[in-house]
Design an enzyme around this catalytic site. Structure first.
Site, PDB file in Angstrom:
ATOM      1  N   PRO A 197      37.467  40.931 -10.118  1.00 27.55           N
ATOM      2  CA  PRO A 197      37.012  42.167 -10.748  1.00 27.55           C
ATOM      3  C   PRO A 197      36.922  43.274  -9.707  1.00 27.55           C
ATOM      4  O   PRO A 197      36.257  43.101  -8.688  1.00 27.55           O
ATOM      5  CB  PRO A 197      35.617  41.802 -11.269  1.00 27.55           C
ATOM      6  CG  PRO A 197      35.170  40.659 -10.420  1.00 27.55           C
ATOM      7  CD  PRO A 197      36.386  39.965  -9.889  1.00 27.55           C
ATOM      8  N   ASP A 219      36.397  44.633  -4.197  1.00 25.53           N
ATOM      9  CA  ASP A 219      35.993  43.462  -4.975  1.00 25.53           C
ATOM     10  C   ASP A 219      34.556  43.708  -5.433  1.00 25.53           C
ATOM     11  O   ASP A 219      33.620  43.679  -4.627  1.00 25.53           O
ATOM     12  CB  ASP A 219      36.090  42.221  -4.076  1.00 25.53           C
ATOM     13  CG  ASP A 219      35.757  40.941  -4.828  1.00 25.53           C
ATOM     14  OD1 ASP A 219      35.152  41.035  -5.923  1.00 25.53           O
ATOM     15  OD2 ASP A 219      36.120  39.861  -4.317  1.00 25.53           O
ATOM     16  N   HIS A 220      34.377  43.958  -6.730  1.00 28.56           N
ATOM     17  CA  HIS A 220      33.059  44.377  -7.191  1.00 28.56           C
ATOM     18  C   HIS A 220      32.043  43.248  -7.221  1.00 28.56           C
ATOM     19  O   HIS A 220      30.857  43.450  -7.459  1.00 28.56           O
ATOM     20  CB  HIS A 220      33.162  45.038  -8.581  1.00 28.56           C
ATOM     21  CG  HIS A 220      32.035  45.983  -8.867  1.00 28.56           C
ATOM     22  ND1 HIS A 220      30.769  45.553  -9.172  1.00 28.56           N
ATOM     23  CD2 HIS A 220      31.971  47.344  -8.851  1.00 28.56           C
ATOM     24  CE1 HIS A 220      29.981  46.591  -9.356  1.00 28.56           C
ATOM     25  NE2 HIS A 220      30.684  47.699  -9.159  1.00 28.56           N
ATOM     26  N   ARG A 221      32.517  42.026  -6.948  1.00 23.96           N
ATOM     27  CA  ARG A 221      31.544  40.940  -6.856  1.00 23.96           C
ATOM     28  C   ARG A 221      30.638  41.160  -5.645  1.00 23.96           C
ATOM     29  O   ARG A 221      29.501  40.742  -5.617  1.00 23.96           O
ATOM     30  CB  ARG A 221      32.257  39.585  -6.725  1.00 23.96           C
ATOM     31  CG  ARG A 221      32.921  39.145  -8.017  1.00 23.96           C
ATOM     32  CD  ARG A 221      33.729  37.880  -7.794  1.00 23.96           C
ATOM     33  NE  ARG A 221      34.827  38.118  -6.848  1.00 23.96           N
ATOM     34  CZ  ARG A 221      35.650  37.163  -6.419  1.00 23.96           C
ATOM     35  NH1 ARG A 221      35.491  35.924  -6.836  1.00 23.96           N
ATOM     36  NH2 ARG A 221      36.625  37.442  -5.587  1.00 23.96           N
TER      37      ARG A 221
END
Lengths: 585, 493
Positions: free
Chosen positions: B293, B465-467
């Site tokens: 994500p 990387d939105h994690r």
């Protein structure tokens, strides 16, 4: 102006049988000639005779003294000489390769007035399109290979970054070297007073050569010489069915220019030329496929050496091979667009077996003599089926009648006896020796040969297989000794332990039949063996030689020391009182 | 000093060959066969020899051998020697392949007395605890890898290893695609010598591969890709990916499988050109990126001062890429999260130790590679420029080592030179951020003092990387980067 030897005999007599008559007649004629000659020169012919005369007149006289002394059979004497006409030169050499050059130097040293006729480049194949530029390519590619071998360097504690090279730079190095050596050769000849005529020579008669270049009126002419040496060399052999385009299908002539580095090169023929180029190409990143007509690669090598060569020069590299096949049809391609197509035909069954597609094809199927256009018929001679000029062991050209053609010699690749540059040079020296009346026969079994791969391969004399064959015929016992580079301190220091030397000799007498070396600097190491063969030393004689420690030469030291011979070593003369001993290490 | 040299006066050394029962390892089941299958042991070629290396087998599995014949060449501590057999028979299996080492007395091969026992001899090796070598050629599973291999100047194919897929940022390769790996129409397999050798070593069946070379020629990189699972076997109808099961821990094989049917299902009349190896690798990496994500943050930065500095440094050999990388690296020192990565399992953050800037470079033959400027924050700008020049030269020559293109912790993709204003880059898996750089253009702006002026501006676009990296993290980094680029004088220090 050097003196002129006016005439000479050939080794075999056309007047066969009438020995006493001939002796008399020769003495007479030569006396006459001497007189004529001396008149022309205005010096006395009765000068003090010494075998190594310092002035040309003395030397000429000495030559005559030797001849008239009946040391050797004298043949016909040229009518022209007898008639009193003079020649422009004592010796004319057609072709200025390494053979012609060697002959010219020796001729000058013997006081002969010498000229050379060259139609292409001074230096011939070796210097311009052979040994010399290929050594430059091998030197560069050898370093590249060495520096790319991280494991090897790491073992010595060396780290290098990535290694890259500039193809044009490598090619320029080869080109530069060739032109340097060419210049050196030319200058050495000019400095010695050798006249260099430009053109392709052809015979008018035994003593007359006309020369010229097609389409050129500014060069050419005709000259006379008492003795003529053919040294026209050879050109790459291209089997029928192969079309050379110089770009994707080429011979060593083109490959040496290194105009591009194909990804995949098929090399037809796995002799020296092919092997050396495989060494260059694989170091520069190409992949190689050998196509060999014989059922094993490196067919000329001693079996055991070939096996080791395969382990060091073929298997670890990006090389594969097809044996027992002929390349019967090779169609040129377009670099990067269309591959070269090579039709393979089984050597025995003559059936088409495969079609290969590669980027480039190097034709290294040997060389053929360059002897067309010599007008050999004018001197009653002709080439054999393959184009070689037949010669006696004294390098005299053999005529159609099977007898030597007076005053005409042939050396080097053109006679096909041993197609190597230094063999040609040795034959040239031999021919000059015979011209000046000192009978000389070159022992070809003492001529070393080398293949300058990494590591190098070198040999002199016979393979073990040939020696055993000979032994069976002549009923003697063959013995073989071997040493490994692994046991040599210097080789180990270089981390180059791959390699071996082997000597093949007669068990009863110790006569050396052959010596083979594969390993670091093998080409330089072979000379101890080849010189021993040339001077008729036995293997037990060599045990007493001393080698500096630690050097690679100890590989041979070990080799000789381990030879066991039935015959006792010859009693050695006492060493001189003052022996200089160099302490090593 | 010379004394230790041992000289091989005799070429041939006979092997120690014994009955199978001597091995002690044979199972009871095998003993029933009355020991017609014999072992060949590593012989002792000198008194000091404890182990020997097999230089090469002169006979292959299944070949007939006769007493006195040389069958193997063994390298001892002193020399290479041909070893001959005492027995007539057939080579059943070779336990210790070329290049491997065995202790003196250990079995190196099994021989069968008759052809009938050949199968049994072949199976012997399995019982001997040594790796099975059922195929005709010695398999490369043996522990000792031949060290000589490094001698081969194999062009280091920039193919991604399965464990560390090369970042394949979005920048589309502008050059024409390389020839696709196709199977030849005539069904013949044409492979280069190195490709054949590799295929043998890696156990890849060449007949299942398509070739990316001229006229479908199989090259070494095709074989490597097939082994790593990166390349779909080229034959559309016949073969299921035969090479794939052989791939060790084929991390990227599921996406590759997914990609294959898609590519092999032409719907219209148009011609299907299968992927080259590199295209296939890019494709599978792109598919893999869908599992991450991402969020995007764009930012505009004024570059007048930066351009002026570049102009000043250019004569000293400094390149724009190096300068930009340096600026990014300096900015990154304050934002460790921006060069961190998410763990493969998605359960933690890997804070990387080094700021390694990977920069996407389009290859002339249509590929894409990301040479890495290691420790860009700690390396001075001149050295960085030199490093970059060297990397690019070698990347074009396909000579980069894996750690020179796969160790990036932050990626830059720059299309500014094409006049691109702004674009989106796809985040390569295994990293946290990729920065897409647009071109710098004179722009009319309202200046701080309320007037209208012209400044050169460029837009950067971060994909993260939105994690692990949230919008605010990216924005803070953008602020720092803007400050560095607009006041660039520190970069030369």
């Amino acid at each position: 102006m050097k003196g002129k030897t006016v005439t000479r005999g050939t080794g075999l007599s056309p007047f066969g049988g009438k020995r006493s008559c001939r002796r008399v007649s020769i003495t007479t004629v030569s006396a006459k000639v001497n007189a004529v000659d001396s008149l022309k020169r205005g010096v006395g012919t009765c000068a003090k005779v010494s075998t190594k005369g310092v002035s040309s007149s003395v030397r000429v006289a000495s030559v005559w003294r030797e001849r008239t002394g009946g040391r050797r059979d004298q043949g016909s004497v040229s009518c022209r000489a007898g008639g009193g006409s003079a020649y422009d030169y004592d010796v004319c050499i057609i072709g200025c390769g390494v053979g012609g050059h060697g002959a010219a130097l020796h001729a000058v040293q013997q006081g002969l007035k010498t000229c050379i006729i060259e139609g292409h480049d001074i230096g011939g194949t070796c210097v311009n399109r052979g040994c010399v530029p290929s050594k430059a390519l091998l030197a560069a590619s050898g370093r590249i290979r060495e520096m790319q071998n991280e494991m090897h360097l790491k073992a010595m504690g060396i780290q290098v970054g990535s290694v890259s090279f500039d193809r044009q730079g490598v090619a320029d190095h080869a080109n530069q070297l060739a032109s340097n050596i060419q210049g050196n050769l030319k200058n050495s000849l000019i400095a010695l007073g050798v006249d260099i005529h430009t053109g392709m020579g052809k015979f008018v008669d035994n003593h007359t050569i006309s020369y010229g270049l097609p389409g050129r009126v500014d060069v050419g002419g005709q000259l006379t010489a008492k003795d003529i040496i053919i040294a026209t060399g050879s050109v790459p052999f291209v089997p029928p069915g192969i079309k050379i385009d110089g770009k994707t299908v080429f011979t060593s002539d083109h490959a040496l220019k290194l105009e591009w580095i194909p990804d995949w090169v098929a090399i037809i023929g796995s002799g020296y030329i092919g092997l050396e180029f495989s060494d260059v190409y694989t170091a520069l990143g190409s992949e190689v496929t050998f196509i060999e007509a014989v059922d094993k690669i490196m067919p000329g090598f001693d079996n055991e050496i070939a096996r080791l060569a395969q382990r060091t020069l073929i298997t670890p590299r990006n090389i594969d091979f097809r044996t027992g096949v002929l390349a019967t049809n090779v169609k040129a391609g377009i670099p990067g667009v269309k591959p070269v197509e090579i039709e393979l035909t089984d050597f025995k069954t003559k059936e088409k077996v495969d079609v290969m597609e590669v980027d480039a094809c190097l034709v290294a199927t040997g060389r053929v003599p360059f002897t067309q256009g010599l007008s050999l018929d004018k001197i009653g001679a002709e080439t054999d089926r393959r184009g070689f000029v037949p010669v006696t062991e004294k390098m005299e050209v053999v005529g159609k009648n099977g007898k030597p053609v007076p005053n005409v010699y042939c050396i080097g690749d053109a006679n096909g006896k041993y197609m190597l540059a230094h063999a040609a040079s040795a034959q040239g020296i031999s021919a000059i020796e015979n011209i000046v009346g000192r009978s000389h026969v070159l022992n070809h079994l003492s001529v070393p040969a080398a293949c300058f791969t990494h590591p190098e391969v070198s040999f002199v004399g016979l393979t073990e297989e040939q020696a055993r064959e000979k032994a069976a015929e002549e009923k003697f016992e063959v013995a073989v000794v071997k040493t490994s580079f692994k046991a040599n301190s210097k080789a180990l220091a270089e981390l180059e332990g791959d390699g071996m030397a082997k000597a093949i000799y007669r068990k009863d007498t110790g006569e050396i039949l052959g010596v083979w070396i594969i390993g670091l600097h093998a080409a330089d190491l072979i000379h101890e063996a080849s010189n021993a063969v040339a001077t008729n030393q036995t293997i037990q004689d060599l045990k007493f030689n001393v080698h500096a420690h630690p050097t690679l030469s100890e590989v041979l030291d070990e080799l000789f020391k381990h030879a066991e011979v039935d015959a006792k070593p010859k009693p050695k003369s006492e060493p001189p009182k003052k022996t200089a001993v160099t302490a090593a290490s | 000093m010379k004394g230790f040299a041992s000289v091989t006066r005799t070429t041939k050394v006979a092997t120690c060959v014994g009955g199978a029962q001597r091995s002690g390892r044979s199972t009871a089941k095998r003993l029933v066969t009355r020991a017609k299958v014999r072992e060949i042991f590593m012989p002792a070629l000198s008194s000091t020899m404890t182990e020997g290396k097999i230089v090469s087998w002169l006979k292959g599995s299944g070949e007939k051998i006769t007493k006195g014949e040389s069958i193997v060449v063994v390298e001892s501590d002193k020399a290479d020697m041909d070893v001959e057999t005492f027995y007539d028979g057939y080579i059943g299996s070779i336990v210790v392949p070329d290049g491997a080492t065995a202790a003196v007395g250990e079995p190196i091969a099994y021989i069968a007395e008759t052809e009938a026992e050949l199968e049994e001899a072949k199976s012997k090796s399995g019982g001997g605890g040594a790796p099975a070598a059922a195929a005709a050629e010695p398999e490369p599973e043996a522990p000792a890898a031949p060290p000589a291999e490094a001698a081969a100047p194999a062009p280091a194919a920039p193919a991604p290893a399965p464990a560390a897929p090369a970042p394949a940022p979005a920048a589309p390769a502008p050059a024409a695609p390389a020839p696709a790996p196709v199977k030849r129409a005539d069904g013949r397999v044409i492979a280069t010598p190195y490709a054949k050798k590799l295929a043998k070593e890696l156990g890849v069946d060449l007949s299942t591969l398509g070739g990316s070379g001229p006229n479908g020629r199989i090259t070494a990189s095709d074989v490597e890709l097939a082994k790593s699972g990166g390349a779909p076997p080229a034959a559309p109808p016949a073969s299921t990916p035969a090479a794939t099961p052989a791939a060790p821990a084929a991390a990227s094989s599921p996406p590759a499988k997914k990609a294959a049917p898609a590519a092999a299902a032409p719907s219209g009349d148009g011609e299907v050109v299968p992927f080259t190896g590199m295209q296939a690798a890019v494709s599978s990496n792109m598919i893999a990126s869908l599992e991450i994500p991402v969020s995007r943050v764009a930012y505009t930065i004024t570059t007048d001062a930066f351009d002026a500095l570049y102009k000043k440094l250019k004569p000293k050999g400094v390149t724009m890429t190096a300068l930009l990388s340096k600026a990014v690296a300096v900015a990154l020192t304050k934002h460790p999260i921006m060069y961190a990565a998410c763990t493969p399992a998605g359960d933690g953050i890997i804070y990387n130790e080094n700021i390694n800037i990977a920069v996407a470079v389009a290859m002339p033959d249509g590929g894409l590679i990301t040479p890495v400027l290691q420790n860009a924050d700690k390396t001075d700008i001149y050295q960085l420029s030199r490093n970059w020049g060297d990397l690019v030269t070698r990347a074009r020559g396909k000579q980069l080592a894996p750690d020179e293109y796969s160790t990036g912790t932050f990626t830059i993709s720059n299309l500014g030179m094409y006049g691109v204003d702004k674009f989106d880059a796809i985040l390569p898996s295994g990293t946290g951020t990729i920065m897409a750089v647009g071109g710098s253009k004179p722009t009319v702006v309202a200046t701080a003092d309320g007037k209208i002026g012209v400044e050169k501006q460029m837009t950067i676009n971060l994909t993260t990387d939105h994690r692990i990296i949230y919008g605010a993290d990216a924005a803070e980094f953008c602020q720092t980067l803007k400050a560095v680029i607009e006041n660039p004088d520190d970069l030369t220090m």
